[in-house]
Design a protein around this motif. Structure first.
Motif, PDB file in Angstrom:
ATOM      1  N   HIS A 302       0.837  -1.210   0.000  1.00 22.25           N
ATOM      2  CA  HIS A 302       0.000   0.000   0.000  1.00 22.25           C
ATOM      3  C   HIS A 302       0.868   1.255   0.000  1.00 22.25           C
ATOM      4  CE1 HIS A 302      -3.017   2.956   1.298  1.00 22.25           C
ATOM      5  NE2 HIS A 302      -2.105   3.346   2.165  1.00 22.25           N
ATOM      6  N   ASN A 303       1.951   1.244   0.796  1.00 21.54           N
ATOM      7  CA  ASN A 303       2.790   2.439   0.926  1.00 21.54           C
ATOM      8  C   ASN A 303       3.462   2.801  -0.395  1.00 21.54           C
ATOM      9  OD1 ASN A 303       2.128   2.461   3.639  1.00 21.54           O
ATOM     10  ND2 ASN A 303       3.953   1.318   4.250  1.00 21.54           N
ATOM     11  N   GLY A 304       4.034   1.792  -1.059  1.00 24.33           N
ATOM     12  CA  GLY A 304       4.709   2.054  -2.323  1.00 24.33           C
ATOM     13  C   GLY A 304       3.754   2.532  -3.397  1.00 24.33           C
ATOM     14  N   VAL A 305       2.585   1.903  -3.471  1.00 28.74           N
ATOM     15  CA  VAL A 305       1.589   2.278  -4.479  1.00 28.74           C
ATOM     16  C   VAL A 305       1.053   3.679  -4.201  1.00 28.74           C
ATOM     17  CG1 VAL A 305      -0.715   1.742  -5.364  1.00 28.74           C
ATOM     18  CG2 VAL A 305       0.964  -0.087  -5.055  1.00 28.74           C
ATOM     19  N   GLN A 306       0.799   3.991  -2.930  1.00 31.19           N
ATOM     20  CA  GLN A 306       0.272   5.320  -2.600  1.00 31.19           C
ATOM     21  C   GLN A 306       1.305   6.404  -2.874  1.00 31.19           C
ATOM     22  OE1 GLN A 306      -3.003   5.790  -1.749  1.00 31.19           O
ATOM     23  NE2 GLN A 306      -2.429   7.898  -2.242  1.00 31.19           N
ATOM     24  N   PHE A 307       2.572   6.118  -2.567  1.00 30.90           N
ATOM     25  CA  PHE A 307       3.628   7.092  -2.876  1.00 30.90           C
ATOM     26  C   PHE A 307       3.676   7.359  -4.376  1.00 30.90           C
ATOM     27  CE2 PHE A 307       7.863   7.930  -4.518  1.00 30.90           C
ATOM     28  CZ  PHE A 307       8.206   9.080  -3.817  1.00 30.90           C
ATOM     29  N   ALA A 308       3.621   6.287  -5.168  1.00 29.33           N
ATOM     30  CA  ALA A 308       3.681   6.441  -6.625  1.00 29.33           C
ATOM     31  C   ALA A 308       2.532   7.308  -7.128  1.00 29.33           C
ATOM     32  CB  ALA A 308       3.656   5.072  -7.297  1.00 29.33           C
ATOM     33  N   LEU A 309       1.334   7.085  -6.594  1.00 29.95           N
ATOM     34  CA  LEU A 309       0.177   7.885  -7.004  1.00 29.95           C
ATOM     35  C   LEU A 309       0.360   9.350  -6.618  1.00 29.95           C
ATOM     36  CD1 LEU A 309      -2.777   5.494  -6.099  1.00 29.95           C
ATOM     37  CD2 LEU A 309      -2.050   6.182  -8.387  1.00 29.95           C
ATOM     38  N   ASP A 310       0.750   9.593  -5.363  1.00 26.09           N
ATOM     39  CA  ASP A 310       0.922  10.972  -4.892  1.00 26.09           C
ATOM     40  C   ASP A 310       2.008  11.688  -5.689  1.00 26.09           C
ATOM     41  OD1 ASP A 310      -1.011  10.469  -3.002  1.00 26.09           O
ATOM     42  OD2 ASP A 310       0.408  10.114  -1.365  1.00 26.09           O
ATOM     43  N   LEU A 353     -10.816   2.211  -7.126  1.00 25.76           N
ATOM     44  CA  LEU A 353      -9.974   3.282  -6.594  1.00 25.76           C
ATOM     45  C   LEU A 353      -9.030   3.819  -7.661  1.00 25.76           C
ATOM     46  CD1 LEU A 353      -9.101   1.606  -3.177  1.00 25.76           C
ATOM     47  CD2 LEU A 353     -10.844   3.343  -3.631  1.00 25.76           C
ATOM     48  N   LEU A 354      -8.821   3.025  -8.710  1.00 23.70           N
ATOM     49  CA  LEU A 354      -8.058   3.436  -9.882  1.00 23.70           C
ATOM     50  C   LEU A 354      -8.884   3.122 -11.117  1.00 23.70           C
ATOM     51  CD1 LEU A 354      -4.521   1.958  -9.025  1.00 23.70           C
ATOM     52  CD2 LEU A 354      -5.216   4.350  -8.852  1.00 23.70           C
ATOM     53  N   LEU A 355      -8.665   3.880 -12.184  1.00 23.74           N
ATOM     54  CA  LEU A 355      -9.364   3.659 -13.447  1.00 23.74           C
ATOM     55  C   LEU A 355      -8.322   3.490 -14.543  1.00 23.74           C
ATOM     56  CD1 LEU A 355     -12.013   6.498 -13.013  1.00 23.74           C
ATOM     57  CD2 LEU A 355     -12.365   4.060 -12.600  1.00 23.74           C
ATOM     58  N   GLN A 356      -8.523   2.490 -15.421  1.00 27.56           N
ATOM     59  CA  GLN A 356      -7.509   2.169 -16.421  1.00 27.56           C
ATOM     60  C   GLN A 356      -8.129   2.011 -17.799  1.00 27.56           C
ATOM     61  OE1 GLN A 356      -5.253  -1.404 -15.582  1.00 27.56           O
ATOM     62  NE2 GLN A 356      -3.632  -0.849 -17.019  1.00 27.56           N
ATOM     63  N   PHE A 357      -7.403   2.526 -18.800  1.00 27.36           N
ATOM     64  CA  PHE A 357      -7.748   2.267 -20.200  1.00 27.36           C
ATOM     65  C   PHE A 357      -6.454   1.931 -20.919  1.00 27.36           C
ATOM     66  CE2 PHE A 357      -8.298   3.460 -24.641  1.00 27.36           C
ATOM     67  CZ  PHE A 357      -9.447   2.740 -24.953  1.00 27.36           C
ATOM     68  N   GLY A 358      -6.318   0.686 -21.345  1.00 27.55           N
ATOM     69  CA  GLY A 358      -5.075   0.252 -21.974  1.00 27.55           C
ATOM     70  C   GLY A 358      -3.931   0.343 -20.984  1.00 27.55           C
ATOM     71  N   GLU A 359      -2.881   1.065 -21.374  1.00 25.37           N
ATOM     72  CA  GLU A 359      -1.709   1.214 -20.514  1.00 25.37           C
ATOM     73  C   GLU A 359      -1.808   2.435 -19.604  1.00 25.37           C
ATOM     74  OE1 GLU A 359       1.308  -0.719 -20.289  1.00 25.37           O
ATOM     75  OE2 GLU A 359      -0.112  -2.134 -21.160  1.00 25.37           O
ATOM     76  N   ARG A 360      -2.891   3.215 -19.713  1.00 27.83           N
ATOM     77  CA  ARG A 360      -2.973   4.483 -18.995  1.00 27.83           C
ATOM     78  C   ARG A 360      -3.921   4.379 -17.802  1.00 27.83           C
ATOM     79  NH1 ARG A 360      -3.852   5.856 -24.051  1.00 27.83           N
ATOM     80  NH2 ARG A 360      -5.558   7.337 -23.830  1.00 27.83           N
ATOM     81  N   ILE A 361      -3.543   5.079 -16.734  1.00 28.57           N
ATOM     82  CA  ILE A 361      -4.257   4.977 -15.456  1.00 28.57           C
ATOM     83  C   ILE A 361      -4.524   6.370 -14.904  1.00 28.57           C
ATOM     84  CG2 ILE A 361      -4.021   4.233 -13.038  1.00 28.57           C
ATOM     85  CD1 ILE A 361      -2.353   1.865 -14.070  1.00 28.57           C
ATOM     86  N   THR A 362      -5.688   6.542 -14.280  1.00 34.72           N
ATOM     87  CA  THR A 362      -6.008   7.768 -13.558  1.00 34.72           C
ATOM     88  C   THR A 362      -6.811   7.396 -12.318  1.00 34.72           C
ATOM     89  OG1 THR A 362      -6.844  10.031 -13.775  1.00 34.72           O
ATOM     90  CG2 THR A 362      -8.168   8.282 -14.780  1.00 34.72           C
ATOM     91  N   THR A 363      -7.341   8.412 -11.631  1.00 25.48           N
ATOM     92  CA  THR A 363      -8.115   8.163 -10.412  1.00 25.48           C
ATOM     93  C   THR A 363      -9.486   8.821 -10.512  1.00 25.48           C
ATOM     94  OG1 THR A 363      -7.297  10.164  -9.323  1.00 25.48           O
ATOM     95  CG2 THR A 363      -6.012   8.137  -9.018  1.00 25.48           C
ATOM     96  N   PRO A 364     -10.463   8.324  -9.748  1.00 21.96           N
ATOM     97  CA  PRO A 364     -11.774   8.984  -9.711  1.00 21.96           C
ATOM     98  C   PRO A 364     -11.665  10.438  -9.253  1.00 21.96           C
ATOM     99  CG  PRO A 364     -11.913   6.803  -8.728  1.00 21.96           C
ATOM    100  CD  PRO A 364     -10.454   7.073  -8.953  1.00 21.96           C
ATOM    101  N   GLU A 365     -10.702  10.723  -8.350  1.00 16.73           N
ATOM    102  CA  GLU A 365     -10.537  12.094  -7.852  1.00 16.73           C
ATOM    103  C   GLU A 365     -10.125  13.042  -8.966  1.00 16.73           C
ATOM    104  OE1 GLU A 365     -10.489   9.307  -4.634  1.00 16.73           O
ATOM    105  OE2 GLU A 365      -9.185   9.405  -6.397  1.00 16.73           O
ATOM    106  N   ALA A 366      -9.219  12.584  -9.848  1.00 15.92           N
ATOM    107  CA  ALA A 366      -8.776  13.435 -10.960  1.00 15.92           C
ATOM    108  C   ALA A 366      -9.935  13.728 -11.901  1.00 15.92           C
ATOM    109  CB  ALA A 366      -7.631  12.754 -11.712  1.00 15.92           C
ATOM    110  N   ILE A 367     -10.744  12.712 -12.167  1.00 14.09           N
ATOM    111  CA  ILE A 367     -11.911  12.900 -13.041  1.00 14.09           C
ATOM    112  C   ILE A 367     -12.927  13.823 -12.378  1.00 14.09           C
ATOM    113  CG2 ILE A 367     -13.950  11.691 -13.925  1.00 14.09           C
ATOM    114  CD1 ILE A 367     -12.143   9.454 -14.820  1.00 14.09           C
ATOM    115  N   LYS A 368     -13.139  13.628 -11.097  1.00 12.14           N
ATOM    116  CA  LYS A 368     -14.105  14.452 -10.359  1.00 12.14           C
ATOM    117  C   LYS A 368     -13.711  15.924 -10.391  1.00 12.14           C
ATOM    118  CE  LYS A 368     -16.081  14.787  -5.698  1.00 12.14           C
ATOM    119  NZ  LYS A 368     -16.095  14.162  -4.353  1.00 12.14           N
TER     120      LYS A 368
END
Length: 880
Positions: A302-310, A353-368
């Motif tokens: 969780h820590n590594g993934v959250q750091f990468a997102l932030d 908690l994450l949204l993906q299309f092909g190789e690309r990823i974003t978050t619901p917060e970014a879309i919101k």
């Protein structure tokens, strides 16, 4: 560590792999076939020299020849995985051969991932496409020595240039993804090895942000005693006045080749005794008989993934899967493996908690966030309140000196009944002049126009219109927001450089107070440093927008034509117009010298009206040094410490591993409990597990916990020789001395105590002490990003076609700074058009074609927007 190199398919290459010293097929270098293609070709166990030689030449074991087999073809790709030096020492000197097995297993895991990247090329409807096969043949050869005969456990994995299609036929493989994902494969190997090493009972310590590590019981100085070649490289760099950080890639490559020794056969027993004696001299205590342990840190993924997102989502709304994996693994080395990180990412995808299309990823917060901005603008179209009626404003505008486009832009601002409008104005079209006239008219109707911009230099330009102006960050202070009302017009300048987060914050404040909003900018120029491209999104979404394309700045007809073409994205045609202004000099140092020569041959007045711009900081530093030498300043000044921003993200600032001893911390706010004042400086003296020891300006030391008190800037100290007459550029705002970030000034005197007397462009002279690290640099050459917003008579452009900074937006910004003349200096005239047509895309989260059912919906009302405007008390709680 991972290095990659292509291997030729000729006899010389095969002889190199067969016979070169202790390479590959001798008993002391175990070899093995790996990969799914090895199974298909019935290759297993130790590598046979004749088969390896034939495969390099493109000949399969059954005699079949790979299609596209031509002379000079690529025989394979050498992926070389090298263990940390301390692991090599513990394995080869102390004799813990279990570490060699651990290295082998880590290499195998990295190769399994590499195999998923394999493709071949095929023509489909006249277009060359890459088709995944996910199978490869790798010949792996393990070695134990460096060329300097130091212990260096490493494995050459020669991935042969072949892959099997679904129909069973064999074709040459495409290895582009190996190079693109080199860093990911390297950290994957390190993460797997760190886990294997810990399972054997060893402690590891992470030494770099990219996940490099060493064994905990062997120090850096002890490691250095077994790094002969590294010491040789450092010595050569030192003689040239360079470090690994300041040397160019070409310089480092040449020095690496120059220090490469030929491997020789040595008496292994004698060598091992020599290593043991050297270890005793260095007081190395190798660990023995450790108790194996089984580590499972799945919960820590969780820590590594959250750091990468932030970290990644601070500057991009959309990230690639490989970026995500690489960053999470780099943070997770010592704690997590590739499978654990991938499991955590998959969990978040499954839970939405994450949204993906092909190789690309974003978050619901970014879309919101993007949705809210667009929806507020759309709801604001029913605002139904204008500053003037159409007939009233026409009369005033007829009497003005505005051109037709400027009048239409002003008319839109003053007569539109919608809440928000945009002005899409090309560089140099007189947007500031238009806003000045518009502000005067709005004032007559009792409206207050307030200017907002992403930088202080932009607010200074905006203040020339007569409106009160401030940065967007300063506008977030609640006391300033309370001055806003329904008779306020917020003018956001340089809107193309405003991030989604900033735009949403301004919009919801304006929406709450019913203030009108005007966005002014150019989507073709440089983008926001942080995530998002709201100005472009709002225009595409239908926000009422006036265009300004009649360029006023450029006075020279050919230059004006080139800028107009660049603004339309017609880069090739634009470069053709400037053909006579292009100089090709292939050698980088000679090219920089020519730029410096042309600059210093100008008169002092011409130099003042000339900008030199480059794509990279390294080129900027080189050109600045050349200019100073030509001006006769080199060796005649005083060394002054200056601060270089390390440009950390908020996530990096919170992490202990981001810091180095000697880094300078500058608080962005007062920390009363630490007795640290905003703008003061403290130097890092020690780094602990969860905190660092800072030494303040008064010499006292304090504990600082970055995770809790992180409103700071982080800098490293460089030395700059400053002489009387030097042109300098400030790199941070200084309200007390009224210096702006990016502002240039002249050093008119240097006292013996290093006090600098600096003359600003308005003639005012101020004193600053040079004994304390300063936020400044040389001012002759700057990066393109620092040049946006500047205007001058002439621009000299350093354009390296190999640099990714050579791109459309950088080219457009660079040439549009000049009124009269542009000169371009490049390493390759023929490749310049192709290089400058590169795009630096800034992707929006809403651009991903994600299943609509997975996208959150948010329809803001005035009340909901009001609830999101924080009270003063809330802000104070946040700060505490």
């Amino acid at each position: 560590m991972l290095s990659i190199a292509n291997v030729s398919g000729n006899d010389d290459a095969s002889r190199y792999y067969e016979k070169a010293d202790d390479y590959y097929t001798k008993d002391k270098s175990p070899s093995q076939w790996q990969g799914k293609a090895a199974t298909a070709l019935n290759l297993q166990g130790e590598i046979q020299q004749d088969k390896f030689k034939n495969l390099l030449a493109g000949i399969l074991p059954n005699g079949e020849t790979i299609k596209e087999n031509t002379q000079g073809r690529r025989g394979g790709t050498d992926l070389t995985f090298s263990a940390p030096k301390s692991v090599s020492m513990q394995a080869l000197i102390a004799g813990d051969y279990a570490l060699i097995d651990a290295h082998d297993r880590a290499v195998t895991q990295a190769l399994k991932y590499a195999e998923t990247l394999v493709t071949y090329r095929r023509m489909v409807d006249g277009e060359l496409k890459k088709v995944p096969t996910r199978n490869m043949l790798a010949a792996t050869f393990r070695h134990e020595l460096s060329r300097a005969c130091d212990p260096q456990l490493h494995t050459h994995c020669v991935v042969l240039n072949l892959t099997q299609r679904e129909d069973g036929k064999w074709r040459a493989m495409d290895n582009e993804l190996f190079y693109r994902q080199k860093m990911l494969m390297g950290v994957l190997y390190r993460a797997e090895l760190a886990r294997e090493v810990q399972n054997l009972g060893y402690e590891v310590r992470v030494t770099h942000q990219d996940g490099r590590f060493e064994l905990g019981h062997i120090t850096d100085s002890q490691i250095e005693s077994f790094s002969s070649r590294s010491q040789a490289i450092e010595e050569i760099l030192k003689k040239g006045g360079k470090t690994r950080e300041s040397a160019s890639p070409q310089e480092k490559q040449l020095i690496t080749i120059a220090t490469r020794q030929r491997k020789t056969d040595v008496d292994r027993q004698f060598l091992k005794e020599h290593w043991k004696e050297k270890s005793l001299e260095s007081k190395i205590h190798y660990q023995q008989k450790l108790k194996p342990q089984k580590i499972n840190n799945l919960s820590l993924a969780h820590n590594g993934v959250q750091f990468a997102l932030d970290h990644l989502l601070e500057r991009q709304s959309v990230i690639t899967q490989s970026q995500f994996l690489r960053t999470a693994l780099q943070h997770g080395v010592r704690y997590n493996t590739f499978k654990e990180i991938q499991f955590e990412i998959d969990r978040r995808l499954k839970e939405g908690l994450l949204l993906q299309f092909g190789e690309r990823i974003t978050t619901p917060e970014a879309i919101k966030r993007e949705q809210m901005t667009l929806q507020m603008e759309q709801r604001g179209r029913a605002f139904n309140r204008s500053i003037f009626g159409p007939q009233q404003v026409d009369k005033f505008l007829e009497e003005s000196k505005l051109n037709e486009e400027q009048k239409k832009a002003s008319q839109l601002i003053l007569t539109s009944s919608t809440w928000a409008v945009g002005i899409q104005g090309l560089a140099g079209t007189g947007k500031t002049f238009m806003l000045k006239a518009t502000n005067e008219l709005a004032h007559k109707q009792g409206y207050q126009m307030v200017g907002l911009a992403p930088s202080t230099s932009a607010t200074k330009e905006l203040s020339k219109t007569g409106m009160e102006s401030m940065t967007i960050s300063a506008f977030q202070v609640p006391e300033r927001q309370k001055k806003i009302n329904s008779k306020t017009v917020l003018v956001i300048d340089e809107a193309g450089m405003v991030s989604s987060k900033q735009m949403e914050a301004v919009f919801r404040t304006a929406f709450h107070y019913q203030a009108k909003v005007v966005l002014v900018g150019d989507t073709q120029q440089l983008k926001a440093v942080e995530a998002g491209k709201p100005f472009a999104q709002l225009q595409a979404h239908g926000m009422p927008t006036a265009g300004m394309s009649e360029i006023q700045r450029q006075k020279e007809p050919e230059l004006k034509k080139a800028v107009e073409l660049a603004a339309r994205g017609e880069i090739v045609q634009s470069i053709a117009v400037l053909d006579k202004s292009i100089t090709e000099i292939q050698n980088e140092e000679a090219r920089h010298a020519q730029i410096a020569k042309d600059y210093t041959e100008l008169t002092k007045h011409e130099q003042k009206e000339t900008l030199i711009v480059s794509g990279t900081n390294r080129a900027k530093d080189s050109i600045n040094q050349q200019v100073r030498q030509n001006l006769g300043f080199h060796g005649k000044g005083n060394l002054v410490p200056v601060l270089q921003d390390k440009a950390f993200t908020k996530a990096q600032i919170k992490e202990i591993r981001s810091y180095k001893i000697g880094d300078i911390i500058v608080p962005e706010r007062n920390y009363s409990t630490l007795k640290l004042k905003k703008g003061s400086q403290a130097i890092i003296k020690e780094i602990k597990n969860s905190y660092v020891i800072l030494q303040k300006e008064d010499g006292s030391r304090i504990k600082w916990y970055p995770r809790h008190k992180n409103k700071v800037g982080v800098y490293q100290i460089n030395q700059r020789e400053i002489s009387q007459g030097d042109m300098i550029r400030f790199t941070r705002n200084d309200p007390q001395k009224n210096f702006d970030n990016g502002e240039r000034a002249r050093v008119v005197k240097v006292d013996l105590d290093k006090t600098l007397h600096i003359q600003k462009e308005n003639g005012h002279v101020v004193k600053i002490t040079g004994s304390k690290p300063l936020h400044m640099d040389y001012g002759y050459c700057s990066t393109v990003h620092a040049a946006q917003g500047k205007t001058c008579e002439k621009v000299l452009i350093e354009a390296d076609t190999k640099s990714l900074t050579s791109a459309q937006d950088n080219y457009y910004v660079a040439i549009s700074r000049a009124r009269q003349e542009v000169k371009i200096y490049t390493n390759d005239r023929a490749k310049l058009p192709e290089a400058m047509t590169r795009e630096n895309p800034k992707e929006a989260a809403l651009e991903l074609r994600i299943n609509p059912e997975k996208i959150p919906r948010y329809n803001p009302t005035v009340q909901q927007t009001h609830e999101r405007v924080k009270s003063k008390k809330d802000m104070e709680l946040d700060r505490s």
